[in-house]
Design an enzyme around this catalytic site. Structure first.
Site, short mmCIF file in Angstrom:
data_model
loop_
_atom_site.label_atom_id
_atom_site.label_comp_id
_atom_site.label_asym_id
_atom_site.label_seq_id
_atom_site.Cartn_x
_atom_site.Cartn_y
_atom_site.Cartn_z
N ARG A 143 0.82 -1.21 0.00
CA ARG A 143 0.00 0.00 0.00
C ARG A 143 0.86 1.26 0.00
NH1 ARG A 143 -1.99 -0.14 4.84
NH2 ARG A 143 -3.10 1.84 4.70
N LYS A 144 2.14 1.12 -0.22
CA LYS A 144 3.04 2.28 -0.26
C LYS A 144 2.95 2.92 -1.65
CE LYS A 144 6.17 0.20 3.12
NZ LYS A 144 7.51 -0.37 3.37
N THR A 145 1.79 3.51 -1.90
CA THR A 145 1.50 4.08 -3.21
C THR A 145 1.36 5.59 -3.10
OG1 THR A 145 -0.85 3.66 -2.83
CG2 THR A 145 0.37 2.00 -4.06
N THR A 278 6.87 0.44 -5.88
CA THR A 278 6.32 1.78 -6.10
C THR A 278 7.21 2.89 -5.54
OG1 THR A 278 4.98 1.38 -4.12
CG2 THR A 278 3.90 1.12 -6.26
#
Length: 338
Positions: A143-145, A278
């Site tokens: 979820r490191k977006t 990402t």
């Protein structure tokens, strides 16, 4: 081509694509467009050029959505998922429409395409390393977006051939160290989460030791994430947990880089998730070049020591030929403002 042969664009709701395109355009042009006044609404053709050899093409639905909002058309010369060769410049698509509208959408469309293609390229590289080493598990994102850009980045992961992992907090119950510390124990956190998650949601627990992994498995976790384990410690803990809980999924995460990835491969590790998919991922370099307007400033004289390849006589005077002649030669690259 990358691993997938599916038309992944069918995953994307048209309304969401339109919403994203409108938001990007509104951010980029919140009021007047003075430069658009200069070019007007004459019909033009622009060539989309890729200047990153070996890049993977991804994000075409988002590129299309931007120009669709502006009443322009896009003709792709390569399908999404194509891995380009070693040419310095590759002509990828043609965009047609009123000049000011083509230029209005240029930066928004390029941003989405460059970011998505960069992520897909890194995913493809990581996947090739995994398969070369014979590892049959799954590589996954995180979820490191980028805020507001998650759909683009998760989509790019699929084009590149890796798993998206969970899309958001609602998609999978993941109990991280802060959840456990705030709740009191792994067992209590798993039981309380399981009571409301429903049968369709899996529960994953982030663990910093093999002992925590055993507690999570006994409490009913479906997945144990062995977080920030050195490779040898990871292999030992994963093997032990699999022996005790054969149905348990083991995920490795934390500190994994493209260079160190092979050290984490193990027959007992089912998933390896990487934030570097990402974060810190380079983009693929694209530019959009409009046909030269008659009477515009001429190009610098060609370097006679390296003559350009002539255009064949049967190509005629089409707008496309005016945009691109010999992209493979160093001389022709001077026709473009990179």
């Amino acid at each position: 081509m990358t691993a997938t042969a599916l038309d992944l664009s069918q995953l994307l709701p048209p309304t969401k694509l339109s919403q994203l395109a409108r938001d990007w355009l509104a951010e980029d042009t919140p009021s007047f467009d003075p430069a658009g006044l200069c070019v007007g609404s004459r019909e033009v053709t622009a060539a989309l050029l890729c200047k990153t050899p070996g890049g993977v093409l991804a994000g075409t639905p988002f590129f299309n959505a931007v120009f669709s909002e502006l009443g322009c058309s896009v003709e792709w010369l390569y399908p999404e998922g194509t891995k380009f060769g070693l040419e310095l410049v590759t002509r990828v698509a043609l965009v047609r429409g009123p000049a000011r509208r083509v230029l209005l959408g240029e930066r928004c469309a390029l941003n989405a395409l460059a970011r998505a293609s960069g992520i897909a390229s890194r995913c493809n590289l990581l996947l090739e390393r995994a398969r070369h080493c014979g590892w049959a598990g799954k590589l996954a994102g995180t979820r490191k977006t980028t805020p507001g850009f998650r759909l683009v980045e998760k989509y790019a992961m699929l084009v590149g051939g890796v798993d998206t992992h969970r899309h958001d907090l609602s998609g999978l119950v993941m109990l991280k160290d802060n959840h456990v510390w705030a709740c009191g124990s792994i067992t209590q956190a798993v039981q309380e989460a399981r009571s409301v998650a429903g049968f369709s949601n899996k529960v994953e627990v982030e663990c910093s030791s093999e002992q925590e992994g055993r507690e999570a498995a006994r409490a009913g976790a479906d997945i144990v994430m062995l977080d920030n384990f050195p490779p040898q410690a990871l292999h030992s803990a994963a093997r032990s947990l699999k022996q005790q809980f054969p149905a348990l999924l083991i995920e490795a995460s934390g500190g994994v880089t493209p260079e160190s990835l092979p050290q984490f491969f193990s027959p007992h590790v089912d998933v390896i998730s990487l934030g570097c998919i990402t974060q810190g991922c380079p983009v693929v370099d694209f530019s959009l070049k409009v046909q030269r307007h008659p009477g515009s400033e001429p190009s610098p004289p060609a370097d006679r020591s390296s003559p350009a390849t002539p255009v064949s006589s049967d190509q005629g005077n089409s707008p496309v030929n005016d945009i691109v002649t010999t992209l493979g030669s160093p001389v022709s690259r001077r026709d473009f403002a990179f």
